[in-house]
Write an enzyme that holds these catalytic residues in place. Structure first.
Site, PDB file in Angstrom:
ATOM      1  N   GLY A  14      93.564 -14.026  57.955  1.00  0.00           N
ATOM      2  CA  GLY A  14      93.403 -15.522  57.723  1.00  0.00           C
ATOM      3  C   GLY A  14      92.426 -15.658  56.639  1.00  0.00           C
ATOM      4  N   ARG A  17      91.685 -19.451  53.572  1.00  0.00           N
ATOM      5  CA  ARG A  17      90.686 -20.764  53.642  1.00  0.00           C
ATOM      6  C   ARG A  17      89.645 -20.469  54.825  1.00  0.00           C
ATOM      7  NH1 ARG A  17      95.544 -21.626  55.049  1.00  0.00           N
ATOM      8  NH2 ARG A  17      96.208 -22.581  53.102  1.00  0.00           N
ATOM      9  N   VAL A  62     100.487 -11.844  61.349  1.00  0.00           N
ATOM     10  CA  VAL A  62      99.672 -11.132  62.364  1.00  0.00           C
ATOM     11  C   VAL A  62     100.197 -10.810  63.701  1.00  0.00           C
ATOM     12  CG1 VAL A  62      97.458 -11.622  61.104  1.00  0.00           C
ATOM     13  CG2 VAL A  62      98.201 -13.041  63.003  1.00  0.00           C
ATOM     14  N   ASN A  88      90.122 -12.006  61.841  1.00  0.00           N
ATOM     15  CA  ASN A  88      89.883 -13.448  61.760  1.00  0.00           C
ATOM     16  C   ASN A  88      90.939 -14.321  61.947  1.00  0.00           C
ATOM     17  OD1 ASN A  88      88.004 -15.754  60.423  1.00  0.00           O
ATOM     18  ND2 ASN A  88      89.864 -15.706  59.356  1.00  0.00           N
ATOM     19  N   SER A 140      84.879 -16.188  69.890  1.00  0.00           N
ATOM     20  CA  SER A 140      84.706 -17.471  69.914  1.00  0.00           C
ATOM     21  C   SER A 140      83.919 -17.629  71.330  1.00  0.00           C
ATOM     22  CB  SER A 140      85.750 -18.259  70.081  1.00  0.00           C
ATOM     23  OG  SER A 140      85.638 -19.685  70.486  1.00  0.00           O
ATOM     24  N   TYR A 154      93.509 -20.869  73.923  1.00  0.00           N
ATOM     25  CA  TYR A 154      92.860 -20.357  72.840  1.00  0.00           C
ATOM     26  C   TYR A 154      91.696 -19.594  73.595  1.00  0.00           C
ATOM     27  CZ  TYR A 154      89.369 -20.253  69.096  1.00  0.00           C
ATOM     28  OH  TYR A 154      88.703 -19.782  67.966  1.00  0.00           O
ATOM     29  N   ALA A 155      90.952 -20.282  74.316  1.00  0.00           N
ATOM     30  CA  ALA A 155      89.851 -19.598  75.206  1.00  0.00           C
ATOM     31  C   ALA A 155      90.263 -18.351  75.866  1.00  0.00           C
ATOM     32  CB  ALA A 155      89.338 -20.552  76.085  1.00  0.00           C
ATOM     33  N   ALA A 156      91.300 -18.309  76.287  1.00  0.00           N
ATOM     34  CA  ALA A 156      91.862 -16.890  77.168  1.00  0.00           C
ATOM     35  C   ALA A 156      92.018 -16.040  76.092  1.00  0.00           C
ATOM     36  CB  ALA A 156      92.987 -17.420  78.035  1.00  0.00           C
TER      37      ALA A 156
END
Length: 248
Positions: A14, A17, A62, A88, A140, A154-156
């Site tokens: 990643g 950017r 990925v 990343n 995160s 995303y959190a999981a």
């Protein structure tokens, strides 16, 4: 101290950017040769061109183990193999918890968690065979607090990254390979300012104890530190950089 990094090779996923690009730039400035891996080969190539000698762009999905295997083989042929892996690459999709479809859940988990598992498998084995290596996973705050502002999937996934960091750290420690995670809170990045309305961003900032968004450059510098030869005794750890939003 990070130690002498001259000639060492780092792969950053990643990297076209955002935080990934900044990490790649800081690693390159610290003496690493850097492979900038991204689905957007054109953007990654532009960054690599700006860095000059010792920078290489490559297209990498990925979600596929074969992509990591091909990248490892390319770096072996080009530069004698990688020394550092920075996981990343990430993807978030804001969605109400009860509205997330199975397909969307799988897609987000594939980019954020499956990718880390596959990369650590491929590069972890290669590092172990050589007797040294550094892996840094970008997690995160959402994975620590269960925050759903960026999506429950995303959190999981980011919570899973923290667990995989410990699992691979324990597995690879005796072979001279360290595995760490960095868990940022909200960061001061152009993409954040572009995607979040100014009034909402100001409100978010007021919830942070230090009353400011995180310095992405500091995150990148932390990656460089953990990637260096002097970080041999740091492994299996999550480095919290969140402005005081989560303390333990």
């Amino acid at each position: 101290m990070a130690g002498d990094n001259t000639g060492k090779v780092a792969l950053v996923t990643g990297a076209a950017r955002g935080l990934g690009e900044l990490v790649a730039r800081r690693l390159h400035a610290a003496g690493f040769r850097v492979a900038l891996a991204d689905l957007d080969l054109e953007a990654a190539t532009a960054v690599a061109y700006s860095l000059g000698e010792g920078a290489l762009a490559l297209r990498l999905d990925v979600r596929e183990k074969a992509g990591f295997e091909a990248a490892a083989a390319l770096l072996q042929e080009r530069w004698g193999g990688a020394d550092v892996l920075v996981n990343n690459a990430g993807q978030s999709k804001v969605a109400a918890l009860m509205d997330i479809s199975p397909e969307e859940f799988d897609a987000v988990v594939a980019v954020n968690l499956r990718s880390v598992f596959l990369a650590c498998q491929v590069f972890g084995q290669a590092f172990a065979a050589r007797g040294h290596g550094r892996i840094v996973n970008i997690a995160s705050l959402a994975g620590q607090t269960g925050g759903t502002a960026t999506g429950a999937h995303y959190a999981a996934a980011k919570g899973g990254v923290l667990t995989l960091t410990k699992v691979f750290a324990r597995e690879l420690a005796a072979q001279g390979v360290t595995v760490n995670a960095i868990s940022p809170g909200p960061l001061d990045l152009p993409i954040v300012h572009e995607s979040v309305p100014a009034d909402k961003l100001a409100a978010i900032t007021q919830t942070i104890p230090v009353r400011t968004l995180g310095d992405a450059g500091f995150i990148a510098d932390a990656v460089v530190l953990l990637a260096g030869s002097g970080a041999g005794s740091a492994t299996g750890a999550c480095w919290d950089i969140n402005g005081g939003l989560f303390m333990r």
